[in-house]
Design a protein around this motif. Sequence first.
Motif, PDB file in Angstrom:
ATOM      1  N   LEU A   1       1.911   3.915   5.879  1.00 49.07           N
ATOM      2  CA  LEU A   1       1.154   4.682   6.868  1.00 49.07           C
ATOM      3  C   LEU A   1      -0.340   4.447   6.715  1.00 49.07           C
ATOM      4  O   LEU A   1      -1.077   4.323   7.704  1.00 49.07           O
ATOM      5  N   LEU A   2      -0.809   4.406   5.459  1.00 47.50           N
ATOM      6  CA  LEU A   2      -2.219   4.170   5.182  1.00 47.50           C
ATOM      7  C   LEU A   2      -2.657   2.813   5.710  1.00 47.50           C
ATOM      8  O   LEU A   2      -3.719   2.692   6.344  1.00 47.50           O
ATOM      9  N   ILE A   3      -1.843   1.800   5.479  1.00 50.38           N
ATOM     10  CA  ILE A   3      -2.168   0.450   5.942  1.00 50.38           C
ATOM     11  C   ILE A   3      -2.202   0.392   7.460  1.00 50.38           C
ATOM     12  O   ILE A   3      -3.127  -0.175   8.055  1.00 50.38           O
ATOM     13  N   ILE A   4      -1.204   0.999   8.102  1.00 47.10           N
ATOM     14  CA  ILE A   4      -1.154   1.002   9.565  1.00 47.10           C
ATOM     15  C   ILE A   4      -2.344   1.760  10.150  1.00 47.10           C
ATOM     16  O   ILE A   4      -2.996   1.303  11.093  1.00 47.10           O
ATOM     17  N   GLY A   5      -2.636   2.945   9.574  1.00 46.64           N
ATOM     18  CA  GLY A   5      -3.752   3.752  10.055  1.00 46.64           C
ATOM     19  C   GLY A   5      -5.079   3.032   9.904  1.00 46.64           C
ATOM     20  O   GLY A   5      -5.891   2.996  10.834  1.00 46.64           O
ATOM     21  N   PHE A   6      -5.284   2.453   8.714  1.00 46.43           N
ATOM     22  CA  PHE A   6      -6.531   1.727   8.506  1.00 46.43           C
ATOM     23  C   PHE A   6      -6.620   0.528   9.440  1.00 46.43           C
ATOM     24  O   PHE A   6      -7.673   0.239  10.004  1.00 46.43           O
ATOM     25  N   GLY A   7      -5.494  -0.180   9.619  1.00 44.34           N
ATOM     26  CA  GLY A   7      -5.496  -1.342  10.502  1.00 44.34           C
ATOM     27  C   GLY A   7      -5.912  -0.979  11.919  1.00 44.34           C
ATOM     28  O   GLY A   7      -6.682  -1.707  12.559  1.00 44.34           O
TER      29      GLY A   7
END
Length: 212
Positions: free
Chosen positions: A15-21
Motif C-alpha cells: 500500500l505504501l509503495i502504491i500510495g507513494f507511486g
Amino acid sequence: MYLAKKNTSLFFRILLIIGFGYFFWLMLTITMEYIPFNTEVSFLMIKQTEVRQRPEYLSFFYVHVYTSILVLLFGFLAILRKDFGSKNFHRNAGKIYIFLILLLAAPSGIYMGIFANGGLYSKISFVILGCLWWFSTFKAYHLARQKKFKAHKQWMWRSFALTVSAITLRMWKVIIVYLFHPNPMDVYQIIAWLGWIPNFILIEYLITKKLI
C-alpha cells in the motif's frame, strides 16, 4: 501468528509503495510543466514580481523544483532498501538523497521561502522548514559517518518526513479549499505550517514508540 504478522507487514508495504507511486506521479506532472523553462505556467504565474525584479529567483526556483523530485524518489528508495536490493543500493541512494538536499534542494528552498506567498507567517514557516530539512539531513549524514546507524536511521526518517511535505502541503491545500473556500493568501498561511508540522509530530511519535 508470525505468518499473519508478516503478511500484514507486506500488505501495508505494498500500500505504501502504491500510495507513494501515485503521489510521486502527481508531483512529476507538476515538475514537467516547467520543462522546457517556462516562466508563465502554474506557480510562476503568481511570482512574476520576483521573476522580473530578481534575476536569480528563477535559478533558485528551477534548482529546487528539479532536485526535489529526485530527492523524493531517492529518499523513498533508500527507505525501502529491503525491497530494492543490497546495502550498497541503500547507501548509494542515501548518498544521492543527502547530496541533493544539502547542496541544492534545501538551500534553494530556504531562498524561495524568503519570498513565499502569504506574508510574514508563511515566509517564517518555509524558512524554518528549509533549515530543519537541511539540519536533519546533515545530522543523518554525520551520524552515518560515525557509524551510529540507529540514530542515523531516526534522523533520516525526520528528514524524509520533511521531504514529503511537498506532497502533504498540496493534500492539505485541496482539502482546505474544498471544505472552506478561504482567501488564496490565507490558504498559503495555513498550509505553510500544516504541510510539515503534522509530519514531524507523527515521525517523532513513531520514533518514540520504536515503531520505525
